[in-house]
Design a protein around this motif. Structure first.
Motif, short mmCIF file in Angstrom:
data_model
loop_
_atom_site.label_atom_id
_atom_site.label_comp_id
_atom_site.label_asym_id
_atom_site.label_seq_id
_atom_site.Cartn_x
_atom_site.Cartn_y
_atom_site.Cartn_z
N ASP B 416 70.67 53.82 57.96
CA ASP B 416 69.42 54.48 57.63
C ASP B 416 69.50 55.94 58.09
N GLN B 417 68.48 56.74 57.79
CA GLN B 417 68.57 58.16 58.10
C GLN B 417 68.77 58.46 59.58
N PRO B 418 68.00 57.82 60.47
CA PRO B 418 68.23 58.13 61.89
C PRO B 418 69.67 57.83 62.31
N SER B 419 70.23 56.72 61.83
CA SER B 419 71.61 56.39 62.19
C SER B 419 72.54 57.47 61.66
N ARG B 420 72.27 57.95 60.45
CA ARG B 420 73.11 59.01 59.91
C ARG B 420 73.03 60.25 60.78
N MET B 421 71.83 60.54 61.30
CA MET B 421 71.70 61.71 62.18
C MET B 421 72.61 61.56 63.39
N VAL B 422 72.61 60.36 63.92
CA VAL B 422 73.45 60.11 65.10
C VAL B 422 74.92 60.33 64.75
N VAL B 423 75.35 59.68 63.64
CA VAL B 423 76.75 59.75 63.26
C VAL B 423 77.16 61.18 62.93
N ARG B 424 76.29 61.88 62.18
CA ARG B 424 76.66 63.24 61.78
C ARG B 424 76.80 64.14 62.99
N ARG B 425 75.90 63.95 63.96
CA ARG B 425 75.98 64.81 65.13
C ARG B 425 77.29 64.56 65.88
N LEU B 426 77.65 63.30 65.97
CA LEU B 426 78.90 62.99 66.66
C LEU B 426 80.09 63.58 65.93
N LEU B 692 60.73 64.88 64.32
CA LEU B 692 60.73 63.51 63.82
C LEU B 692 59.39 62.85 64.07
N ARG B 693 58.88 63.08 65.27
CA ARG B 693 57.59 62.48 65.61
C ARG B 693 56.49 63.04 64.72
N VAL B 694 56.57 64.35 64.45
CA VAL B 694 55.54 64.99 63.65
C VAL B 694 55.52 64.41 62.23
N ILE B 695 56.73 64.13 61.70
CA ILE B 695 56.73 63.60 60.33
C ILE B 695 56.51 62.10 60.28
N GLY B 696 56.17 61.51 61.40
CA GLY B 696 55.71 60.14 61.34
C GLY B 696 56.60 59.09 61.95
N PHE B 697 57.68 59.52 62.64
CA PHE B 697 58.52 58.53 63.32
C PHE B 697 57.80 58.03 64.56
N SER B 698 58.02 56.76 64.87
CA SER B 698 57.44 56.24 66.11
C SER B 698 58.27 56.73 67.29
N ARG B 699 57.72 56.54 68.49
CA ARG B 699 58.45 56.95 69.70
C ARG B 699 59.82 56.31 69.75
N SER B 700 59.87 55.01 69.46
CA SER B 700 61.14 54.30 69.59
C SER B 700 62.12 54.79 68.53
N GLU B 701 61.60 55.06 67.32
CA GLU B 701 62.51 55.53 66.26
C GLU B 701 63.10 56.88 66.63
N ALA B 702 62.26 57.74 67.19
CA ALA B 702 62.77 59.05 67.60
C ALA B 702 63.76 58.88 68.74
N ALA B 703 63.41 58.00 69.68
CA ALA B 703 64.29 57.78 70.82
C ALA B 703 65.64 57.24 70.39
N PHE B 704 65.61 56.46 69.30
CA PHE B 704 66.86 55.87 68.81
C PHE B 704 67.90 56.95 68.50
N VAL B 705 67.42 58.05 67.90
CA VAL B 705 68.35 59.12 67.53
C VAL B 705 69.06 59.65 68.77
N LEU B 706 68.29 59.80 69.83
CA LEU B 706 68.86 60.34 71.07
C LEU B 706 69.70 59.29 71.80
N LEU B 707 69.10 58.11 71.98
CA LEU B 707 69.77 57.09 72.78
C LEU B 707 70.95 56.49 72.03
N GLY B 708 70.85 56.47 70.69
CA GLY B 708 71.97 55.98 69.88
C GLY B 708 73.19 56.85 70.14
N GLU B 709 72.96 58.14 70.24
CA GLU B 709 74.06 59.06 70.51
C GLU B 709 74.65 58.77 71.89
#
Lengths: 242, 787
Positions: B416-426, B692-709
């Motif tokens: 999904d998009q958040p996972s892609r953000m994680v992968v792309r950043r890496l 991410l939060r502003v466009i409607g992501f939940s706290r956990s979804e936003a945190a996933f991007v960071l913690l996934g990394e």
């Protein structure tokens, strides 16, 4: 209040054939494409143009924040383009004040301390509280940027810029982040600085209405000067349509 | 105070959590360095002062029986400054309530003067009077272990005869800094004593009237002990000289020298590893911290601050963190050193031992910390200074993300998009991610290595007491006996098995390498005590040949097949040329083994044994001990269990205790690194996450991007940490090993697992701490902030 008479006929800046190119090859961007301009000392000049027209780039080059790719930039007869890093630092320290769209205050310092940051190193500064009083914030010196509204922050930024009594004050979209009432207050302050201190003021904006308060309006398009216009009748900032 | 300095203080306060984490990592690295080099300095200096004050001899010359007049000849030798002749011997102390008698060394006191050499420190009571033959001084450690005091009397057996002697004082002496029973390595206060007694009493007991059996010599400054030893040996040869030896070969001194040398090696090897990891982390953290200040740096330059002034400002920030950490580390190092030095007093019997700082370690600690931190800062500053102020003030342009490659593209449908953000950043910033993974791996490697050392200590004990030595009791005789004694031992009810042994002291030479040691003669089919190879299989003893412990082979620089020269110091004192036929795995001591009858043959004393190993039925052990106690020929009885306890105790103290401290330090560094990695990632992404939060992501979804990394980086670090740890454990094990015992580097799968779990736990905790901050973020402010 009269302007410093000696400076009136002299040019603050003269540029000849100034180019600024970013990147190379396929990603090359020509931000300035041969700019020739004379800016008389003591005037309030507005640089007008759409985004990407090159006005901010020219402002940065005139302010010694950036270097031209080629061409000459003369300030009081000295070529900024030929200056070393140390000389450019000296130039910024002694002659130039900046006001940015997003204020760029140091978040860790109070309003007063933000001004001191500049007065400490400048050659002939005014007292920091005078500068604050000048922008109508004499009582907010102890506030941190986070405790100030956008307009207040911008006025502190202006106070910081004028505190060193600069020859030139550069303002990059000074009202860009402000509402109309606050914006007018800020423009009023800039006009006062220009008139009371005799500093040359260069304002970059894409808000055409601001041009009405200028002595001279320089229109930018595609990295070139399209047109220079002199205002016979300057309008007061409070009368400006927003 | 200038506004920039005020900014500095407030910046420090703002990043206090991170600054504390960095400071802690530096502090623990510095702690180790200061503590260990301080311990080295303290032990070294105290030993020097103690030896000097109590006039410890430079050369010891044991002899069977030499007439007193020989002392005049000895003192006439060139370079000899002072000579003392004394009588020493083995004795047994029979304490009420103990089944086996305790071993002791008796040492004579000159009759009409204080000892010219090898004086003693009287810690209680008084010295014996010259005309009283029943007064003794007792070694303080032994007395304390058995609650003995001046005024108490002891039953002491000397040369087979019992004496009742009265303790008048307790003493300590530089020659007994570290006391071990003959044949043992580990000091045990309770099981080995030293008794000082009048020369007259000892002369009568050992039949040495008008004679001495040990000469002590001090030599002038700058004189060479080998020349003196040679001359002494020549003089004593006709009287049964056993071979003079220098202080360097003296048992007690060797132990403490080894300890100091090992500590010095550890201090030279291990803290730098920790400090290097800390420095690496510091470099990364400072680099990223200063990078985050890019805009402010550009602004300062726009105002007309020069590069130098701007750099000085950030240098102060770096200095505050680095010097702060180093200072805390120094203070903690001194405190830890003070606490540890008391442990050393438990087995090195100094009358006093004060922790002394090594000033060099202070300087080293500060320069490494500040150097590493500055390097990180300077790298960024140079980069920022290369930019024009205009460019520096602009937010860093969004990095050029490339479309994913083929493999990744096929993953795209899954992600999904958040996972892609994680992968792309890496994939976009592999260098940065590798740095973070490398830092975490380095922390894990420290933990792996320290767990390996813990295992190594246990393995050393296991190998020694479960594989090599399978006996319950070892005994030695007053002098070599006929091997018919074995039958007597076997006939004791409760004795299950008996294995003969012959120990002789000898000098082993190979080229210029020389070692004064003991050769153990053993039967070829030895079961109770044997030499084993690295696969724990018995090493066969051949009729012509010698088997050396690995450590001894290293000392002598020999391999299997090399010829060794043995100068046996007993019997007819033969000199043998003998091939090395095997290398034995031995983690304790550096023994040499020969086939028993071959050794006896070389000595010209067939069928002789000097001791035996016994296996005893545990139901009858007390009765066995009683029988052994009453056998006049038995000089000593030692129980394996006691020796094992002594070793365990010693390894848990002193240098051994260091491993616990290092384990803790490894843990702190690992956590520090992981936490900092998480904090930095958070700082770099705060705006994105708020968006991410502003466009409607939940706290956990936003945190996933960071913690996934963080999770991916941590996962990548685990195998890397395991590999690094594997190699690091060899370096650390070498640092802990001494000539006396070797600590093997053994990391077992469970060790890697435990280290990995520690890293994962640290990552989870760090993630939780960062997530807590993330949840508290004010969205509007985060979006406004340029950082």
């Amino acid at each position: 209040m009269g302007k410093r008479s000696g400076n009136q006929l002299q040019n603050a800046f003269t540029t000849r054939g100034v180019w600024k190119v970013y990147g190379e090859g396929a990603t090359e961007v020509q931000a300035l494409r041969g700019v020739d301009i004379d800016i008389p000392a003591g005037e309030l000049v507005v640089l007008l143009g759409p985004s990407g027209s090159g006005k901010s780039t020219l402002l940065n080059i005139l302010g010694g924040l950036d270097r031209a790719s080629r061409g000459d930039v003369l300030f009081q007869g000295r070529n900024l383009a030929a200056m070393t890093d140390v000389q450019l630092t000296r130039y910024r320290r002694d002659h130039v004040g900046f006001v940015f769209q997003f204020y760029n205050l140091m978040p860790g310092l109070t309003a007063y301390e933000n001004i001191e940051l500049v007065t400490e190193i400048a050659g002939n500064p005014m007292p920091a509280d005078h500068a604050l009083a000048l922008v109508g914030l004499g009582d907010r010196g102890d506030s941190f940027p986070s405790q100030l509204s956008g307009g207040e922050q911008q006025r502190v930024a202006i106070a910081r810029a004028v505190a060193k009594q600069p020859n030139v004050l550069f303002c990059d979209e000074p009202t860009g982040a402000l509402d109309s009432i606050t914006g007018r207050t800020v423009l009023r302050v800039l006009k006062d600085i220009n008139e009371q201190l005799g500093a040359t003021v260069l304002i970059v904006t894409h808000a055409a209405a601001t041009a009405d308060m200028a002595d001279r309006v320089i229109h930018f398009a595609d990295g070139r000067i399209r047109d220079i216009q002199r205002n016979a009748h300057k309008r007061d900032p409070s009368d400006i349509e927003w | 105070m200038t506004p920039l300095d005020r900014k500095l203080l407030r910046d420090l306060w703002r990043i206090k959590g991170q600054a504390a984490a960095i400071g802690a990592v530096i502090a623990v690295g510095v702690l180790l360095l200061v503590m260990m080099s301080g311990l080295v300095t303290s032990l070294d200096e105290t030993r020097r002062a103690y030896y000097e004050r109590y006039r410890l001899a430079d050369v010891f010359a044991p002899v069977k029986r030499a007439p007193q007049h020989l002392l005049a000849e000895l003192s006439a030798l060139p370079s000899v400054a002072a000579v003392e002749g004394r009588i020493t011997g083995h004795a047994l102390i029979d304490l009420p309530g103990l089944d086996i008698p305790l071993r002791a060394r008796v040492v004579s006191l000159p009759e009409f003067h204080a000892p010219r050499l090898n004086g003693f420190y009287l810690s209680a009571g008084r010295a014996p009077q010259s005309d009283r033959n029943d007064e003794i001084l007792l070694l303080k450690g032994f007395a304390e272990a058995h609650s003995l005091q001046p005024g108490d009397t002891l039953d002491i057996t000397m040369n087979g005869a019992r004496h009742k002697l009265r303790i008048v004082g307790l003493a300590q002496a530089p020659e007994f800094l570290y006391t071990t029973a003959p044949g043992e390595l580990m000091s045990d206060d309770a099981r080995y004593g030293v008794i000082w007694i009048s020369m007259q009493t000892l002369a009568a007991a050992y039949d040495l009237e008008g004679a001495f059996n040990e000469a002590l010599l001090s030599i002038g400054r700058g004189a060479q002990s080998p020349a003196v030893i040679h001359a002494v040996d020549r003089l004593l040869e006709p009287y049964g000289g056993f071979g003079a030896y220098a202080l360097a070969d003296h048992g007690s001194n060797r132990f403490i020298s080894e300890e100091i040398a090992s500590l010095r090696a550890t201090a030279a090897a291990v803290p730098p590893i920790f400090l290097a990891v800390a420095a690496f982390l510091l470099y990364i953290v400072i680099f990223r911290m200063v990078e985050a200040e890019r805009g402010q740096i550009g602004l300062l330059k726009a105002f007309g601050y020069s590069n130098l002034e701007t750099a000085a400002h950030y240098f102060k920030l770096i200095l505050a963190i680095a010097a702060g950490g180093a200072t805390v580390g120094c203070v903690l190092g001194v405190l830890a050193g003070r606490a540890l030095i008391d442990l050393y007093l438990l087995y090195f019997k100094f009358p006093f031992l004060i922790f002394q700082l090594d000033p060099g370690s202070f300087i080293a600690a500060f320069s490494v910390s500040i150097g590493a931190a500055s390097a990180g800062g300077v790298t960024v500053l140079r980069r920022v200074f290369r930019l024009t102020p205009a460019a520096a003030m602009q937010p860093i342009a969004p990095p050029h993300y490339r479309p994913l490659g083929n493999v990744a593209r096929s993953l795209q449908s899954v992600l999904d998009q958040p996972s892609r953000m994680v992968v792309r950043r890496l994939t976009r910033q592999p260098g940065r991610m590798a740095g973070a993974a490398g830092g975490i791996a380095a922390g894990m490697a420290l933990s792996v290595a320290m767990i390996g050392i813990m295992n190594g200590f246990n393995q050393a004990i296991d190998l020694t007491f479960n594989v090599i030595d399978q006996s319950d009791v070892s005994i030695t005789f007053n002098e070599p006996l006929s091997d018919t004694t074995l039958a007597n031992l076997r006939s004791i009810p409760g004795v299950i098995a008996v294995q003969p042994a012959r120990h002789v002291s000898a000098v082993l030479r190979h080229g210029v390498q020389r070692h004064l040691g003991v050769i153990s003669g053993m039967t070829t089919n030895a079961r109770l005590y044997r030499a084993v190879d690295s696969r724990m299989a018995p090493v066969p003893l051949q009729a012509q040949g010698i088997v050396l412990a690995e450590a001894l082979a290293d000392i002598l620089k020999v391999q299997v097949g090399d010829l060794l020269t043995l100068e046996v110091r007993e019997g007819r004192r033969p000199t043998l040329r003998i091939p090395v036929t095997g290398i034995a795995q031995n983690l304790l001591g550096s023994p040499a083994y020969m086939e028993l009858s071959a050794l006896n043959h070389a000595l010209g004393e067939p069928n002789r044994i000097s001791g035996a190993y016994l296996r005893v039925d545990s139901a009858h052990q007390n009765s066995v001990y009683r029988v052994l106690k009453d056998m006049p020929a038995v000089a000593s009885v030692s129980l394996k269990q006691d020796a094992r306890t002594a070793l365990q105790t010693q390894m848990d103290r002193g240098a051994g205790a260091m491993r616990y401290i290092m384990m803790a330090v490894a843990g702190i560094i690992t956590f520090g690194i992981v936490y900092n990695a998480a904090r930095i990632a958070y700082a770099e992404r705060a705006r994105d996450l708020a968006s991410l939060r502003v466009i409607g992501f939940s706290r956990s979804e936003a945190a996933f991007v960071l913690l996934g990394e963080l999770a991916l980086v941590t996962l990548a670090a685990l195998p890397l940490g395991a590999v690094l740890g594997y190699y690091l454990s060899f370096a650390v094990a070498a640092g802990f090993s001494t000539d006396l015992y070797q600590i093997p580097a053994t990391v077992q799968p469970v060790g890697y697992g435990a280290a990995a779990l520690a890293v994962i736990a640290a990552a989870t905790l760090s993630g939780w701490l960062v997530k807590r901050d993330l949840d508290r973020t004010d969205l509007v402010l985060a979006l406004k902030a340029r950082e």
